[in-house]
Every structure is written in structure tokens, then in C-alpha cells.
Motif scaffolding. Structure first.
Motif, PDB file in Angstrom:
ATOM      1  N   LEU A  80       0.840  -1.193   0.000  1.00 32.87           N
ATOM      2  CA  LEU A  80       0.000   0.000   0.000  1.00 32.87           C
ATOM      3  C   LEU A  80       0.877   1.246   0.000  1.00 32.87           C
ATOM      4  O   LEU A  80       1.878   1.314   0.715  1.00 32.87           O
ATOM      5  N   THR A  84      -3.042   5.988   0.495  1.00 31.34           N
ATOM      6  CA  THR A  84      -4.115   4.994   0.527  1.00 31.34           C
ATOM      7  C   THR A  84      -4.169   4.280   1.869  1.00 31.34           C
ATOM      8  O   THR A  84      -5.241   4.093   2.448  1.00 31.34           O
ATOM      9  N   GLY A  85      -2.999   3.891   2.389  1.00 28.97           N
ATOM     10  CA  GLY A  85      -2.953   3.213   3.688  1.00 28.97           C
ATOM     11  C   GLY A  85      -3.489   4.066   4.810  1.00 28.97           C
ATOM     12  O   GLY A  85      -4.240   3.589   5.668  1.00 28.97           O
ATOM     13  N   ILE A  88      -7.383   4.336   4.573  1.00 27.85           N
ATOM     14  CA  ILE A  88      -8.049   3.090   4.974  1.00 27.85           C
ATOM     15  C   ILE A  88      -7.947   2.898   6.485  1.00 27.85           C
ATOM     16  O   ILE A  88      -8.943   2.603   7.158  1.00 27.85           O
ATOM     17  N   THR A  92     -11.123   3.507   8.988  1.00 25.36           N
ATOM     18  CA  THR A  92     -11.645   2.312   9.662  1.00 25.36           C
ATOM     19  C   THR A  92     -11.672   2.495  11.170  1.00 25.36           C
ATOM     20  O   THR A  92     -12.632   2.078  11.842  1.00 25.36           O
ATOM     21  N   PRO A 134      -6.142  -0.094  -4.216  1.00 29.69           N
ATOM     22  CA  PRO A 134      -5.307  -0.936  -3.360  1.00 29.69           C
ATOM     23  C   PRO A 134      -5.375  -2.403  -3.726  1.00 29.69           C
ATOM     24  O   PRO A 134      -6.386  -2.894  -4.233  1.00 29.69           O
ATOM     25  N   PHE A 139      -5.613  -4.244   1.361  1.00 30.93           N
ATOM     26  CA  PHE A 139      -6.783  -3.483   1.828  1.00 30.93           C
ATOM     27  C   PHE A 139      -7.419  -4.170   3.036  1.00 30.93           C
ATOM     28  O   PHE A 139      -7.705  -3.526   4.049  1.00 30.93           O
ATOM     29  N   MET A 142      -5.230  -3.827   6.163  1.00 35.32           N
ATOM     30  CA  MET A 142      -5.271  -2.505   6.784  1.00 35.32           C
ATOM     31  C   MET A 142      -6.611  -2.254   7.461  1.00 35.32           C
ATOM     32  O   MET A 142      -6.670  -1.584   8.504  1.00 35.32           O
ATOM     33  N   VAL A 143      -7.686  -2.787   6.902  1.00 35.69           N
ATOM     34  CA  VAL A 143      -8.999  -2.684   7.563  1.00 35.69           C
ATOM     35  C   VAL A 143      -8.954  -3.413   8.910  1.00 35.69           C
ATOM     36  O   VAL A 143      -9.449  -2.901   9.921  1.00 35.69           O
TER      37      VAL A 143
END
Length: 281
Positions: A80, A84-85, A88, A92, A134, A139, A142-143
Motif C-alpha cells: 500500500l 491509501t494506507g 483506509i 476504519t 489498493p 486493503f 489494513m482494515v
């Protein structure tokens, strides 16, 4: 101070994994072990034992959640990109805390919803230029990291001894770390520089930063705990300007205004409610 430590953790992890100075599992293992060793040193200096566990406590649950957060965070950042990381992860975290709080009977007022939306919009605006589609597995990882950190944050609100509780949480990650080492040993790749980054992340940004966070949670509502963490990517971006000679731009300034403005709206909402309640008394 806690939020600065969180930003430092992100920067140290990205530096280590981006340049392949260490693999994700080794970074996670060294980070968690060095954090626990830091507590051994601190408690030794205070002439206290590390650490007698009350059988009625749930530190093993917090330790499990902490381990899930750190290991998924590390592996997610292999593929990632930073923007973007960040979106996310902290999106979250915010959603997790709010959903759990609502299920527990907490109702958000209009000002809190407005502040949350404004802060999240500011974060999205900051990372938008670097957003990419991602990798699905990254993804999901990271969630999971965001969900775990949201749960860990809510668990910390009941802490009466932040340093002891944080130390115990890290203590219960040690068996899981040993299992991780056994499973990933053939794939481990550790350089001196990578180890230094992992130790710095564990001993300082994690051990001390998480202790301060548990201490701070005693004075924050669930909503405040969720929204203030949206400032971490902004702090990390400012750190890049100060310490990595990255350029400051209009996008960063506008994002700071949105994120901090949203946080201010949430905080001022609580202060106004407190003043109203006090005046009624």
C-alpha cells in the motif's frame, strides 16, 4: 504527544519496509519485543516487578488485539502507498469506534457528526493525490489493523493505571510474537538499519506513545478519541516537511485547516454541553 508517537510509528514503518531494510514479520517482532523490554527497564528502574497479572483482568484480549493491529499494519504497508494506507486505516478506526459506541448507547449530536465529516474530508483531501486502487489483500489487512486499533482504543478508556496496563498488554503479545518468528523464520531479512527503525518504533513510539494514549483516553469521549486520531496523517505530513525536507504546499495547509477544524467542532460541542449542564445545576 500520543498522536505524534502514532505518526512516528507510521513513518518508521514506511521507511523500513519501503527500502526493504527489514521484512514485515521481523519488523513486527522486533517492535513488540523491544516495547516489552522497554517496560522491563522502566519497571526495573522503579524497583517494581514486571508484572503480576490479576486473573480477573482481560489483558490477554488487549494483547491479542494489539498483536493483530501491529502485524496486519506491517504486512499491509508492503504494497500500500502512504496515502491509501492512511485513509483506509484511520477511516476504519473512526468508523469502528463510532459503530461500537452507537451499539453501546452513545448518540452523536449534530455538531459531532459535522466535525467528523469535516475532519474525514480533510484527510481524504490530503491523501487524494496519492490514492491508488489498493491490492485487495493489503486493503483487508489494513482494515483489520484499523478495527483492531479502534477496539484497543475503547478498551483503554477503562484503564486506571496506563503504564501498568500497557506493559501487560505488550507482555501478552510475546507468545504470539514467538509463534510469528517460528512461522516466518525462513523468510526473515534483517539489516542493522531496519532493526534500529523497528526498535525505535517499539521502545519509544509504541511503548511510551501507547502509555500516553491510555492516559489521555481517561479525558476523552469515544467520539473525541475517534476524531482526534484523524490528525495523525497530517502530523506525519508535517513531520515530513520538518525532518525529511519535503515541501509544504497549499493542499497540506487546507487539509490541516479541515482536519483541525473538524476536531475543534467536536471538542467545542462537548465543552458547550458541559457548560450547559453546569449552568443548569
Amino acid at each position: 504527544m500520543a498522536l505524534i508517537a502514532f505518526a512516528a510509528n507510521s513513518i518508521l514503518c514506511r521507511l523500513a519496509l519501503k527500502d526493504n531494510t527489514i521484512d514485515a514479520s521481523s519488523f513486527t517482532a522486533i517492535r513488540l519485543l523491544s516495547a516489552f523490554i522497554m517496560f522491563i527497564i522502566l519497571f526495573g528502574l522503579m524497583s517494581k516487578s514486571v508484572i503480576n497479572v490479576n486473573k480477573k483482568t482481560n489483558h490477554w484480549k488487549a494483547g491479542l488485539v494489539l498483536f493483530i493491529n501491529t502485524v496486519t499494519f506491517s504486512f499491509a504497508y508492503i504494497s500500500l502507498d502512504t496515502g491509501t494506507g492512511a485513509l483506509i486505516l484511520f477511516g476504519t478506526v473512526q468508523i469502528t469506534i463510532i459503530i461500537i459506541s452507537i451499539f453501546m448507547g452513545k448518540k452523536l449530536n449534530i455538531s459531532e457528526w459535522l466535525g467528523l465529516i469535516i475532519s474525514f474530508s480533510g484527510l481524504a483531501y490530503l491523501v487524494y493525490p496519492t490514492l491508488t486502487t489498493p491490492n485487495f489483500s493489503s486493503f483487508i489487512l489494513m482494515v483489520l489493523a484499523g478495527i483492531a486499533w479502534g477496539i484497543y482504543t475503547l478498551m483503554g478508556r477503562s484503564s486506571t493505571n496506563p503504564m501498568r496496563d500497557t506493559a501487560l498488554n505488550f507482555k501478552f503479545t510475546v507468545p504470539l510474537v514467538l509463534c510469528l518468528i517460528l512461522i516466518t523464520f525462513p523468510m526473515m531479512n534483517i539489516s542493522f538499519y531496519g532493526a534500529v527503525l523497528a526498535i525505535s518504533s517499539g521502545a519509544f513510539a509504541s511503548a511510551l506513545g501507547y502509555t500516553i494514549w491510555y492516559k489521555a483516553l481517561g479525558g476523552l469521549s469515544e467520539t473525541e478519541a475517534a476524531v482526534v486520531q484523524l490528525s495523525v496523517p497530517v502530523i506525519a505530513a508535517i513531520g515530513g516537511v520538518l525532518f525529511i525536507s519535503e515541501s509544504i504546499n497549499t493542499r497540506l495547509i487546507i487539509s490541516c485547516i479541515f482536519v483541525l477544524g473538524g476536531i475543534f467542532i467536536v471538542l467545542i460541542s462537548r465543552w458547550r454541553l458541559s457548560l450547559k449542564f453546569t449552568s443548569q445545576l
